[in-house]
Design a protein around this motif. Structure first.
Motif, PDB file in Angstrom:
ATOM      1  N   ALA A   6      19.302 -26.607  15.028  1.00 23.17           N
ATOM      2  CA  ALA A   6      20.617 -26.447  14.772  1.00 23.17           C
ATOM      3  C   ALA A   6      22.224 -27.038  15.641  1.00 23.17           C
ATOM      4  CB  ALA A   6      20.510 -24.813  14.453  1.00 23.17           C
ATOM      5  N   LEU A   7      22.631 -27.123  15.219  1.00 20.48           N
ATOM      6  CA  LEU A   7      24.069 -27.176  15.683  1.00 20.48           C
ATOM      7  C   LEU A   7      25.079 -26.305  15.369  1.00 20.48           C
ATOM      8  CD1 LEU A   7      26.114 -29.332  17.537  1.00 20.48           C
ATOM      9  CD2 LEU A   7      26.512 -30.113  15.421  1.00 20.48           C
ATOM     10  N   TRP A   8      25.260 -25.477  17.195  1.00 18.71           N
ATOM     11  CA  TRP A   8      26.741 -24.592  16.655  1.00 18.71           C
ATOM     12  C   TRP A   8      27.535 -24.952  17.329  1.00 18.71           C
ATOM     13  CZ3 TRP A   8      26.867 -20.340  21.385  1.00 18.71           C
ATOM     14  CH2 TRP A   8      28.230 -19.774  20.551  1.00 18.71           C
ATOM     15  N   GLU A   9      28.987 -24.720  16.469  1.00 18.51           N
ATOM     16  CA  GLU A   9      30.128 -25.238  16.765  1.00 18.51           C
ATOM     17  C   GLU A   9      30.843 -24.699  17.870  1.00 18.51           C
ATOM     18  OE1 GLU A   9      31.474 -26.682  12.878  1.00 18.51           O
ATOM     19  OE2 GLU A   9      30.215 -27.666  12.497  1.00 18.51           O
ATOM     20  N   THR A  10      30.918 -25.397  19.111  1.00 17.43           N
ATOM     21  CA  THR A  10      31.397 -23.993  19.817  1.00 17.43           C
ATOM     22  C   THR A  10      32.774 -25.221  21.013  1.00 17.43           C
ATOM     23  OG1 THR A  10      31.384 -22.229  21.846  1.00 17.43           O
ATOM     24  CG2 THR A  10      30.004 -24.181  20.909  1.00 17.43           C
ATOM     25  N   PRO A  11      33.554 -25.141  21.384  1.00 19.37           N
ATOM     26  CA  PRO A  11      33.940 -25.375  22.231  1.00 19.37           C
ATOM     27  C   PRO A  11      33.801 -25.338  23.766  1.00 19.37           C
ATOM     28  CG  PRO A  11      35.317 -23.345  21.483  1.00 19.37           C
ATOM     29  CD  PRO A  11      34.276 -23.804  21.234  1.00 19.37           C
ATOM     30  N   LYS A  12      32.422 -24.540  23.776  1.00 19.22           N
ATOM     31  CA  LYS A  12      32.285 -23.789  25.072  1.00 19.22           C
ATOM     32  C   LYS A  12      30.341 -23.939  25.167  1.00 19.22           C
ATOM     33  CE  LYS A  12      35.138 -19.901  25.435  1.00 19.22           C
ATOM     34  NZ  LYS A  12      34.844 -18.349  25.533  1.00 19.22           N
ATOM     35  N   ALA A  13      30.356 -25.512  24.494  1.00 13.86           N
ATOM     36  CA  ALA A  13      29.065 -25.975  24.074  1.00 13.86           C
ATOM     37  C   ALA A  13      28.061 -26.680  26.021  1.00 13.86           C
ATOM     38  CB  ALA A  13      28.881 -27.223  24.129  1.00 13.86           C
ATOM     39  N   SER A  14      28.552 -27.731  26.535  1.00 11.83           N
ATOM     40  CA  SER A  14      27.874 -27.716  27.817  1.00 11.83           C
ATOM     41  C   SER A  14      27.846 -26.114  29.090  1.00 11.83           C
ATOM     42  CB  SER A  14      29.332 -28.202  28.767  1.00 11.83           C
ATOM     43  OG  SER A  14      28.970 -28.632  29.921  1.00 11.83           O
ATOM     44  N   GLN A  15      28.911 -24.960  28.580  1.00  8.03           N
ATOM     45  CA  GLN A  15      28.463 -24.213  29.332  1.00  8.03           C
ATOM     46  C   GLN A  15      27.661 -23.030  28.945  1.00  8.03           C
ATOM     47  OE1 GLN A  15      32.232 -21.358  29.343  1.00  8.03           O
ATOM     48  NE2 GLN A  15      30.676 -19.357  29.204  1.00  8.03           N
ATOM     49  N   TYR A  16      27.464 -23.254  27.883  1.00 10.32           N
ATOM     50  CA  TYR A  16      26.004 -22.472  27.658  1.00 10.32           C
ATOM     51  C   TYR A  16      25.639 -22.672  27.253  1.00 10.32           C
ATOM     52  CZ  TYR A  16      29.204 -18.939  25.163  1.00 10.32           C
ATOM     53  OH  TYR A  16      30.489 -17.627  25.166  1.00 10.32           O
ATOM     54  N   LEU A  17      25.467 -23.953  27.607  1.00 12.99           N
ATOM     55  CA  LEU A  17      24.208 -25.258  27.595  1.00 12.99           C
ATOM     56  C   LEU A  17      23.255 -25.423  29.444  1.00 12.99           C
ATOM     57  CD1 LEU A  17      23.505 -28.528  27.014  1.00 12.99           C
ATOM     58  CD2 LEU A  17      23.404 -27.807  29.150  1.00 12.99           C
ATOM     59  N   GLN A  18      24.116 -24.575  30.170  1.00 18.32           N
ATOM     60  CA  GLN A  18      24.529 -24.715  31.513  1.00 18.32           C
ATOM     61  C   GLN A  18      23.753 -23.415  31.751  1.00 18.32           C
ATOM     62  OE1 GLN A  18      26.777 -27.737  34.265  1.00 18.32           O
ATOM     63  NE2 GLN A  18      28.127 -27.944  32.179  1.00 18.32           N
ATOM     64  N   GLN A  19      24.495 -22.851  31.017  1.00 20.65           N
ATOM     65  CA  GLN A  19      23.918 -21.249  31.339  1.00 20.65           C
ATOM     66  C   GLN A  19      22.853 -20.835  30.751  1.00 20.65           C
ATOM     67  OE1 GLN A  19      26.625 -18.451  29.371  1.00 20.65           O
ATOM     68  NE2 GLN A  19      25.601 -16.496  31.455  1.00 20.65           N
ATOM     69  N   LEU A  20      21.958 -21.936  29.504  1.00 20.69           N
ATOM     70  CA  LEU A  20      20.860 -21.100  29.266  1.00 20.69           C
ATOM     71  C   LEU A  20      19.615 -22.004  30.540  1.00 20.69           C
ATOM     72  CD1 LEU A  20      20.514 -21.772  25.440  1.00 20.69           C
ATOM     73  CD2 LEU A  20      19.384 -19.919  26.158  1.00 20.69           C
ATOM     74  N   CYS A  21      20.189 -23.014  30.813  1.00 23.63           N
ATOM     75  CA  CYS A  21      19.067 -23.840  31.276  1.00 23.63           C
ATOM     76  C   CYS A  21      18.875 -23.571  32.568  1.00 23.63           C
ATOM     77  CB  CYS A  21      19.397 -25.559  31.978  1.00 23.63           C
ATOM     78  SG  CYS A  21      19.243 -26.197  30.018  1.00 23.63           S
ATOM     79  N   LYS A  22      20.241 -22.609  33.658  1.00 27.70           N
ATOM     80  CA  LYS A  22      20.153 -22.443  35.426  1.00 27.70           C
ATOM     81  C   LYS A  22      18.775 -20.711  34.446  1.00 27.70           C
ATOM     82  CE  LYS A  22      23.845 -23.701  36.385  1.00 27.70           C
ATOM     83  NZ  LYS A  22      25.791 -23.569  36.750  1.00 27.70           N
ATOM     84  N   HIS A  23      19.682 -20.038  33.640  1.00 27.77           N
ATOM     85  CA  HIS A  23      18.723 -18.844  33.496  1.00 27.77           C
ATOM     86  C   HIS A  23      17.390 -19.282  32.863  1.00 27.77           C
ATOM     87  CE1 HIS A  23      17.746 -15.041  31.989  1.00 27.77           C
ATOM     88  NE2 HIS A  23      16.718 -15.156  30.753  1.00 27.77           N
ATOM     89  N   PHE A  24      16.745 -20.280  32.804  1.00 29.00           N
ATOM     90  CA  PHE A  24      14.971 -20.184  32.977  1.00 29.00           C
ATOM     91  C   PHE A  24      14.289 -20.920  33.539  1.00 29.00           C
ATOM     92  CE2 PHE A  24      16.369 -19.147  28.119  1.00 29.00           C
ATOM     93  CZ  PHE A  24      15.137 -18.262  27.889  1.00 29.00           C
ATOM     94  N   ALA A  25      15.840 -21.837  34.303  1.00 29.33           N
ATOM     95  CA  ALA A  25      14.755 -22.505  35.367  1.00 29.33           C
ATOM     96  C   ALA A  25      14.710 -21.391  37.250  1.00 29.33           C
ATOM     97  CB  ALA A  25      16.153 -23.133  35.946  1.00 29.33           C
ATOM     98  N   HIS A  26      14.347 -20.136  36.589  1.00 28.72           N
ATOM     99  CA  HIS A  26      13.477 -19.211  37.716  1.00 28.72           C
ATOM    100  C   HIS A  26      12.332 -18.996  37.310  1.00 28.72           C
ATOM    101  CE1 HIS A  26      17.680 -18.354  39.479  1.00 28.72           C
ATOM    102  NE2 HIS A  26      18.706 -18.547  38.446  1.00 28.72           N
ATOM    103  N   LYS A  27      12.160 -19.080  35.575  1.00 29.02           N
ATOM    104  CA  LYS A  27      10.688 -18.777  35.674  1.00 29.02           C
ATOM    105  C   LYS A  27      10.170 -20.398  35.245  1.00 29.02           C
ATOM    106  CE  LYS A  27      12.798 -14.820  33.941  1.00 29.02           C
ATOM    107  NZ  LYS A  27      13.292 -14.293  32.321  1.00 29.02           N
ATOM    108  N   ILE A  28      10.397 -20.976  34.586  1.00 29.59           N
ATOM    109  CA  ILE A  28       9.392 -22.505  33.940  1.00 29.59           C
ATOM    110  C   ILE A  28      10.548 -23.673  34.680  1.00 29.59           C
ATOM    111  CG2 ILE A  28       8.789 -20.748  32.092  1.00 29.59           C
ATOM    112  CD1 ILE A  28      10.654 -21.519  30.595  1.00 29.59           C
ATOM    113  N   GLU A  29       9.655 -24.951  34.465  1.00 27.96           N
ATOM    114  CA  GLU A  29      10.155 -26.360  34.473  1.00 27.96           C
ATOM    115  C   GLU A  29      11.621 -26.229  33.286  1.00 27.96           C
ATOM    116  OE1 GLU A  29      10.348 -29.366  36.267  1.00 27.96           O
ATOM    117  OE2 GLU A  29       8.594 -27.931  35.970  1.00 27.96           O
ATOM    118  N   VAL A  30      13.095 -26.880  34.005  1.00 25.58           N
ATOM    119  CA  VAL A  30      13.951 -27.373  33.623  1.00 25.58           C
ATOM    120  C   VAL A  30      14.574 -27.853  34.194  1.00 25.58           C
ATOM    121  CG1 VAL A  30      16.580 -26.278  32.839  1.00 25.58           C
ATOM    122  CG2 VAL A  30      14.144 -24.740  32.740  1.00 25.58           C
TER     123      VAL A  30
END
Length: 94
Positions: A6-30
Motif C-alpha cells: 500500500a501507498l499512503w500519501e503523506t508529506p511525513k513519510a520519512s518520519q513515520y518510516l523511522q518511527q515504525l522502525c525505531k519502535h520495533f528495533a527494541h524487539k526484533i531485527e530492523v
C-alpha cells in the motif's frame, strides 16, 4: 510467499518510516535509513519506502493469516503514531 502493499500519501513519510522502525528495533531485527526500511517480523519481513509520493509498505508472509497479522500490526502502530493526521489504515491492495 504472499505479499500485500500500500501507498499512503503523506508529506511525513520519512518520519513515520523511522518511527515504525525505531519502535520495533527494541524487539526484533530492523534496518533503516530515512528513505528505506525493513522490519523482520516472525510472520515475514515488512519493507518500507519513503518518498515525495508518500509511505509505501509491503507486508510479506507465508500465508493469508500472516498477511492479515502484518497489516494489523502496521495499521495499529501507524494509527497510534499518526493520530494527528487522522490515519485509520493503509489502503492495502493485493
Amino acid at each position: 510467499m504472499a505479499k500485500v502493499e500500500a501507498l499512503w500519501e503523506t508529506p511525513k513519510a520519512s518520519q513515520y518510516l523511522q518511527q515504525l522502525c525505531k519502535h520495533f528495533a527494541h524487539k526484533i531485527e530492523v534496518s533503516f535509513t530515512p528513505e528505506e526500511g525493513r522490519i523482520d517480523f516472525p510472520f515475514g519481513p515488512v519493507n518500507l519506502r519513503a518518498s515525495d509520493a508518500g509511505l509505501w509498505i509491503e507486508v510479506n508472509a507465508e500465508d493469508a493469516e500472516g498477511l492479515e497479522r502484518g497489516k494489523d500490526v502496521v495499521d495499529r502502530h501507524l494509527e497510534r503514531f499518526a493520530f494527528r493526521d487522522e490515519f485509520k489504515h493503509m489502503p492495502w491492495a493485493a
